[in-house]
Design an enzyme around this catalytic site. Structure first.
Site, PDB file in Angstrom:
ATOM      1  N   GLY A  22       0.833  -1.213   0.000  1.00  0.00           N
ATOM      2  CA  GLY A  22       0.000   0.000   0.000  1.00  0.00           C
ATOM      3  C   GLY A  22       0.861   1.254   0.000  1.00  0.00           C
ATOM      4  CE1 TYR A 157      -3.624 -13.068   3.379  1.00  0.00           C
ATOM      5  CE2 TYR A 157      -2.577 -14.800   2.078  1.00  0.00           C
ATOM      6  CZ  TYR A 157      -2.777 -13.458   2.352  1.00  0.00           C
ATOM      7  OH  TYR A 157      -2.152 -12.502   1.574  1.00  0.00           O
TER       8      TYR A 157
HETATM    9  N1  NAP Z   1       3.650  -9.366   1.412  1.00  0.00           N
HETATM   10  C1  NAP Z   1       3.261 -10.407   0.694  1.00  0.00           C
HETATM   11  O1  NAP Z   1       4.035 -11.364   0.452  1.00  0.00           O
HETATM   12  C2  NAP Z   1       1.871 -10.436   0.102  1.00  0.00           C
HETATM   13  C3  NAP Z   1       1.615 -11.428  -0.861  1.00  0.00           C
HETATM   14  C4  NAP Z   1       0.335 -11.497  -1.408  1.00  0.00           C
HETATM   15  C5  NAP Z   1      -0.637 -10.610  -1.028  1.00  0.00           C
HETATM   16  N2  NAP Z   1      -0.359  -9.666  -0.088  1.00  0.00           N
HETATM   17  C6  NAP Z   1      -1.453  -8.764   0.286  1.00  0.00           C
HETATM   18  O2  NAP Z   1      -1.043  -7.430   0.088  1.00  0.00           O
HETATM   19  C7  NAP Z   1      -1.737  -6.579   0.990  1.00  0.00           C
HETATM   20  C8  NAP Z   1      -0.739  -5.690   1.671  1.00  0.00           C
HETATM   21  O3  NAP Z   1       0.174  -6.525   2.376  1.00  0.00           O
HETATM   22  P1  NAP Z   1       1.629  -6.014   2.775  1.00  0.00           P
HETATM   23  O4  NAP Z   1       2.557  -7.110   2.481  1.00  0.00           O
HETATM   24  O5  NAP Z   1       1.863  -4.669   2.234  1.00  0.00           O
HETATM   25  O6  NAP Z   1       1.428  -5.979   4.368  1.00  0.00           O
HETATM   26  P2  NAP Z   1       1.909  -4.922   5.478  1.00  0.00           P
HETATM   27  O7  NAP Z   1       3.206  -4.315   5.105  1.00  0.00           O
HETATM   28  O8  NAP Z   1       1.786  -5.664   6.766  1.00  0.00           O
HETATM   29  O9  NAP Z   1       0.770  -3.805   5.394  1.00  0.00           O
HETATM   30  C9  NAP Z   1      -0.534  -4.039   5.851  1.00  0.00           C
HETATM   31  C10 NAP Z   1      -1.234  -2.708   5.914  1.00  0.00           C
HETATM   32  O10 NAP Z   1      -2.579  -2.909   6.386  1.00  0.00           O
HETATM   33  C11 NAP Z   1      -2.846  -1.961   7.419  1.00  0.00           C
HETATM   34  N3  NAP Z   1      -3.821  -2.516   8.354  1.00  0.00           N
HETATM   35  C12 NAP Z   1      -3.733  -3.698   9.029  1.00  0.00           C
HETATM   36  N4  NAP Z   1      -4.804  -3.845   9.825  1.00  0.00           N
HETATM   37  C13 NAP Z   1      -5.586  -2.748   9.651  1.00  0.00           C
HETATM   38  C14 NAP Z   1      -6.822  -2.301  10.202  1.00  0.00           C
HETATM   39  N5  NAP Z   1      -7.478  -3.043  11.117  1.00  0.00           N
HETATM   40  N6  NAP Z   1      -7.323  -1.112   9.804  1.00  0.00           N
HETATM   41  C15 NAP Z   1      -6.665  -0.356   8.906  1.00  0.00           C
HETATM   42  N7  NAP Z   1      -5.497  -0.718   8.323  1.00  0.00           N
HETATM   43  C16 NAP Z   1      -4.959  -1.895   8.709  1.00  0.00           C
HETATM   44  C17 NAP Z   1      -1.470  -1.747   8.095  1.00  0.00           C
HETATM   45  O11 NAP Z   1      -1.382  -0.480   8.719  1.00  0.00           O
HETATM   46  P3  NAP Z   1      -1.545  -0.176  10.273  1.00  0.00           P
HETATM   47  O12 NAP Z   1      -0.802  -1.240  11.022  1.00  0.00           O
HETATM   48  O13 NAP Z   1      -0.948   1.197  10.414  1.00  0.00           O
HETATM   49  O14 NAP Z   1      -3.016  -0.189  10.512  1.00  0.00           O
HETATM   50  C18 NAP Z   1      -0.563  -1.729   6.867  1.00  0.00           C
HETATM   51  O15 NAP Z   1      -0.536  -0.451   6.281  1.00  0.00           O
HETATM   52  C19 NAP Z   1      -2.515  -7.498   1.935  1.00  0.00           C
HETATM   53  O16 NAP Z   1      -3.856  -7.523   1.507  1.00  0.00           O
HETATM   54  C20 NAP Z   1      -1.870  -8.848   1.739  1.00  0.00           C
HETATM   55  O17 NAP Z   1      -2.781  -9.897   1.954  1.00  0.00           O
HETATM   56  C21 NAP Z   1       0.874  -9.548   0.482  1.00  0.00           C
END
Ligand code: NAP
Length: 273
Positions: A22, A157
């Protein structure tokens, strides 16, 4: 001005903007001239990013620090930004719950299902109506490579991401006639705090972590041209192979690989302590 900005400007809204994919999307959109609404819980991280984007790219920013799991959070978000001309919406906030299905507290799984399924669906619905009032607009839904098949230790998930994949593929067709471009982004392993906190030895998996900046760039390049995008050649192969073999085979294979990677992590932790 970038063609993306011409098509979907002036404002983009990104949830999960305080971290990972994001945040990378917010940075890239600001670089392309979009004003950005940054949404997540951590106000300090969002304010810091807003400051950086304003200084580096001279764009306007709005910070909405909010827990999307709170009741009526999506409506509160919509009300907060109702005066802005938003043309692009990206609900990227998501969490995982790793572990054997029966070992997890159902309450934790429920929170994940709410954030990964209900919140993006509601955002697509509430903002979708506003977006179709514009000539051209876009939504990027964030699924996962794990949305293409069952994944042991990530059962709920993977299922939540399969829902997003199907929702987005369908909306891509259903909403095209209204000028709304819908893209499903399905990243493979990406180097963000999301994966860094997992108790897995990723070196034991036949996967390569991508940088979130590459994932974000791939998504924005695909928007308006494709219904779904899986960044990375190897990830594309994983996503497509299971169309040609029995569905249970890749589930069993990933079950074996992930169990091995979890055991390797546990052995290393024991040796280190
Ligand atoms: N990283 C991977 O390997 C991967 C692979 C496939 C798909 N994805 C998907 O990509 C997306 C982003 O993942 P990412 O890897 O960027 O994870 P990340 O770095 O952990 O970021 C997650 C984001 O979601 C926010 N968040 C979590 N709980 C929240 C809540 N209750 N209300 C509002 N905001 C919330 C967090 O911010 P705050 O903590 O500040 O709230 C953070 O900005 C997710 O949907 C994940 O399933 C990731």
């Amino acid at each position: 001005m970038s063609s993306l900005k011409e098509k979907y400007g002036d404002w983009a809204l990104i949830t999960g903007a305080s971290s990972g994919i994001g945040k990378a999307l917010a940075k890239l959109l600001a670089q392309k001239g979009f004003n950005v609404v940054l949404v997540a819980r951590r106000a300090d991280a969002l304010n810091e990013l807003a400051h950086e984007l304003h200084n580096n790219f001279q764009v306007d920013t709005r910070v909405v620090a909010l827990d999307l799991l709170k009741p009526d959070a999506v409506q509160a978000l919509y009300d907060e930004v109702s005066t802005l001309d938003i043309g692009l919406v990206i609900p990227a906030a998501g969490i995982d719950e790793m572990g054997q299905f029966l070992d997890k507290e159902y309450h934790s799984l429920e929170r994940m299902l709410k954030l990964n399924i209900h919140v993006p669906s509601e955002i697509a619905h509430v903002f979708g109506k506003k977006l179709t009032a514009r000539k051209c607009s876009g939504i990027i839904l964030v699924s996962s490579l794990f949305g293409y098949q069952g994944i042991p230790n990530f059962a709920a998930y993977a299922a939540s991401k399969a829902y997003i994949l199907t929702l987005g593929e369908t909306l891509n067709v259903e909403l095209a006639q209204l000028g709304l471009d819908v893209l499903v982004l399905s990243p493979g392993l990406t180097d963000t705090p999301f994966t860094q906190s997992m108790e897995i030895d990723f070196s034991k998996l036949p996967m390569f972590a991508q940088r979130p900046e590459i994932v974000a760039k791939t998504a924005l390049n695909a928007l308006g041209h494709k219904a779904t995008i899986v960044p990375g050649l190897l990830n594309k192969i994983y996503a497509w192979e299971n169309r040609f073999i029995p569905r249970s085979w890749p589930v069993k294979l990933f079950g074996f690989l992930i169990n091995r990677a979890i055991k390797a992590y546990q052995t290393q932790s024991r040796l280190a302590s």
